[in-house]
Design a protein around this motif. Structure first.
Motif, PDB file in Angstrom:
ATOM      1  N   ARG A   1     -30.812  -8.106 -30.755  1.00 17.84           N
ATOM      2  CA  ARG A   1     -29.950  -9.290 -30.909  1.00 17.84           C
ATOM      3  C   ARG A   1     -29.054  -9.139 -32.139  1.00 17.84           C
ATOM      4  NH1 ARG A   1     -31.289  -9.415 -26.554  1.00 17.84           N
ATOM      5  NH2 ARG A   1     -32.304 -11.043 -25.317  1.00 17.84           N
ATOM      6  N   ASN A   2     -28.429  -8.012 -32.181  1.00 17.53           N
ATOM      7  CA  ASN A   2     -27.473  -7.724 -33.258  1.00 17.53           C
ATOM      8  C   ASN A   2     -26.239  -7.132 -32.588  1.00 17.53           C
ATOM      9  OD1 ASN A   2     -26.326  -5.302 -34.945  1.00 17.53           O
ATOM     10  ND2 ASN A   2     -27.141  -6.713 -36.487  1.00 17.53           N
ATOM     11  N   TYR A   3     -25.071  -7.635 -32.968  1.00 19.71           N
ATOM     12  CA  TYR A   3     -23.863  -7.266 -32.235  1.00 19.71           C
ATOM     13  C   TYR A   3     -23.519  -5.791 -32.367  1.00 19.71           C
ATOM     14  CZ  TYR A   3     -23.069 -12.154 -31.184  1.00 19.71           C
ATOM     15  OH  TYR A   3     -23.197 -13.424 -30.696  1.00 19.71           O
ATOM     16  N   GLN A   4     -23.684  -5.263 -33.552  1.00 19.52           N
ATOM     17  CA  GLN A   4     -23.336  -3.852 -33.735  1.00 19.52           C
ATOM     18  C   GLN A   4     -24.268  -2.957 -32.918  1.00 19.52           C
ATOM     19  OE1 GLN A   4     -23.001  -2.760 -37.850  1.00 19.52           O
ATOM     20  NE2 GLN A   4     -22.275  -0.690 -37.370  1.00 19.52           N
ATOM     21  N   ALA A   5     -25.555  -3.296 -32.949  1.00 20.43           N
ATOM     22  CA  ALA A   5     -26.520  -2.525 -32.161  1.00 20.43           C
ATOM     23  C   ALA A   5     -26.217  -2.666 -30.671  1.00 20.43           C
ATOM     24  CB  ALA A   5     -27.935  -2.998 -32.475  1.00 20.43           C
ATOM     25  N   ARG A   6     -25.866  -3.877 -30.276  1.00 27.22           N
ATOM     26  CA  ARG A   6     -25.489  -4.089 -28.869  1.00 27.22           C
ATOM     27  C   ARG A   6     -24.295  -3.232 -28.481  1.00 27.22           C
ATOM     28  NH1 ARG A   6     -21.764  -8.967 -27.314  1.00 27.22           N
ATOM     29  NH2 ARG A   6     -20.408  -7.560 -28.483  1.00 27.22           N
ATOM     30  N   ASN A   7     -23.295  -3.209 -29.350  1.00 23.98           N
ATOM     31  CA  ASN A   7     -22.094  -2.436 -29.033  1.00 23.98           C
ATOM     32  C   ASN A   7     -22.407  -0.954 -28.867  1.00 23.98           C
ATOM     33  OD1 ASN A   7     -20.712  -4.822 -29.203  1.00 23.98           O
ATOM     34  ND2 ASN A   7     -19.796  -4.383 -31.210  1.00 23.98           N
ATOM     35  N   TYR A   8     -23.288  -0.448 -29.696  1.00 27.38           N
ATOM     36  CA  TYR A   8     -23.682   0.959 -29.530  1.00 27.38           C
ATOM     37  C   TYR A   8     -24.288   1.174 -28.153  1.00 27.38           C
ATOM     38  CZ  TYR A   8     -23.029   1.997 -34.525  1.00 27.38           C
ATOM     39  OH  TYR A   8     -22.506   2.196 -35.770  1.00 27.38           O
ATOM     40  N   MET A   9     -25.188   0.287 -27.756  1.00 28.81           N
ATOM     41  CA  MET A   9     -25.843   0.468 -26.455  1.00 28.81           C
ATOM     42  C   MET A   9     -24.864   0.247 -25.310  1.00 28.81           C
ATOM     43  SD  MET A   9     -29.763  -0.846 -26.738  1.00 28.81           S
ATOM     44  CE  MET A   9     -29.494  -2.539 -27.208  1.00 28.81           C
ATOM     45  N   ARG A  10     -24.065  -0.811 -25.436  1.00 25.83           N
ATOM     46  CA  ARG A  10     -23.189  -1.185 -24.321  1.00 25.83           C
ATOM     47  C   ARG A  10     -22.015  -0.225 -24.161  1.00 25.83           C
ATOM     48  NH1 ARG A  10     -19.791  -6.548 -25.039  1.00 25.83           N
ATOM     49  NH2 ARG A  10     -18.731  -5.089 -26.415  1.00 25.83           N
ATOM     50  N   ASP A  11     -21.461   0.213 -25.281  1.00 28.48           N
ATOM     51  CA  ASP A  11     -20.171   0.908 -25.233  1.00 28.48           C
ATOM     52  C   ASP A  11     -20.243   2.407 -25.505  1.00 28.48           C
ATOM     53  OD1 ASP A  11     -19.207  -1.671 -24.890  1.00 28.48           O
ATOM     54  OD2 ASP A  11     -18.771  -1.923 -27.026  1.00 28.48           O
ATOM     55  N   HIS A  12     -21.297   2.846 -26.119  1.00 24.98           N
ATOM     56  CA  HIS A  12     -21.276   4.237 -26.585  1.00 24.98           C
ATOM     57  C   HIS A  12     -22.412   5.111 -26.082  1.00 24.98           C
ATOM     58  CE1 HIS A  12     -17.907   3.292 -29.158  1.00 24.98           C
ATOM     59  NE2 HIS A  12     -18.560   2.249 -29.617  1.00 24.98           N
ATOM     60  N   MET A  13     -23.490   4.510 -25.633  1.00 26.02           N
ATOM     61  CA  MET A  13     -24.593   5.347 -25.147  1.00 26.02           C
ATOM     62  C   MET A  13     -24.303   5.815 -23.735  1.00 26.02           C
ATOM     63  SD  MET A  13     -28.148   3.746 -26.437  1.00 26.02           S
ATOM     64  CE  MET A  13     -28.550   3.691 -28.180  1.00 26.02           C
TER      65      MET A  13
ATOM     66  N   LEU B   1     -28.846   2.867 -34.312  1.00 25.93           N
ATOM     67  CA  LEU B   1     -27.761   3.462 -35.071  1.00 25.93           C
ATOM     68  C   LEU B   1     -27.528   4.905 -34.678  1.00 25.93           C
ATOM     69  CD1 LEU B   1     -29.128   5.145 -37.761  1.00 25.93           C
ATOM     70  CD2 LEU B   1     -29.712   2.805 -38.284  1.00 25.93           C
ATOM     71  N   PRO B   2     -26.271   5.349 -34.828  1.00 21.83           N
ATOM     72  CA  PRO B   2     -25.936   6.713 -34.427  1.00 21.83           C
ATOM     73  C   PRO B   2     -26.415   7.732 -35.450  1.00 21.83           C
ATOM     74  CG  PRO B   2     -23.996   5.603 -35.311  1.00 21.83           C
ATOM     75  CD  PRO B   2     -25.103   4.600 -35.328  1.00 21.83           C
ATOM     76  N   LEU B   3     -26.771   8.907 -34.945  1.00 17.85           N
ATOM     77  CA  LEU B   3     -27.129  10.032 -35.802  1.00 17.85           C
ATOM     78  C   LEU B   3     -26.124  11.151 -35.540  1.00 17.85           C
ATOM     79  CD1 LEU B   3     -31.001  10.381 -35.260  1.00 17.85           C
ATOM     80  CD2 LEU B   3     -29.860   9.448 -37.282  1.00 17.85           C
TER      81      LEU B   3
END
Length: 158
Positions: A34-46, A140-142
DNA sequence: GCCAACGTTGGC
DNA sequence: GCCAACGTTGGC
């Protein structure tokens, strides 16, 4: 040419869901973020096949406990629509979901937990948000170099 | 259990 | 749009 594989670190509290639990489940929807940045990583980049390091937080030995991979494309986190769930979000609707997740597939345990103290001591990780003080991001990205440095640490004496 | 760090909320 | 209050995260 296929896009490069990306690498991620995803935190979990082992009391609630550990690498052992993921090993048993084999595949798990990574719900409750429930954090927007974490959501964006999952939704848009994974993307399916991306590498995931499973990190144990809020426990006796915080650190990277195992490896997994992104098992599929992102989709709305069903728990946001469930009034009985701890993760219920009254402002979210199926038409306009707010939270997204990916399924994560177990790969293996690390030979040992690579602890946060070790991670902090790795020069290669100096510029990673992972070891920055006060970092609360659960996804978070590595960089590939970070991924390799942590894996190399697995084989060393703690 | 404490508390620093940080994100979110809501009044203005 | 500012920012104080509040809630949460997560190491220790």
């Amino acid at each position: 040419m296929a896009p490069a594989r990306r690498y991620w670190l995803m935190k979990t509290e082992p009391d609630a869901f550990s690498i052992d639990d993921l090993a048993r489940a084999r595949r798990e929807p990574w719900n409750g973020v429930r954090n927007y940045q974490a959501r964006n990583y999952m939704r848009d980049h994974m993307r399916p096949g991306d590498g995931v390091m499973v990190y144990h937080s809020n426990c006796r030995l915080p650190g990277v406990a195992g490896l997994a991979r992104v098992a599929g494309d992102s989709y709305p986190d069903p728990s946001q629509f469930d009034p009985r769930s701890d993760y219920h979000d009254p402002k979210a609707t199926p038409e306009e979901p707010r939270w997204f997740l990916v399924d994560v597939e177990y790969e293996r345990h690390l030979a040992r937990v690579v602890g946060l103290d070790e991670l902090k001591a790795l020069p290669a990780l100096e510029d990673s948000p992972l070891v920055r003080r006060g970092n609360r991001l659960s996804v978070l990205p590595l960089a590939a170099a970070h991924w390799r440095a942590i894996l190399a640490q697995e084989k060393k004496q703690p």
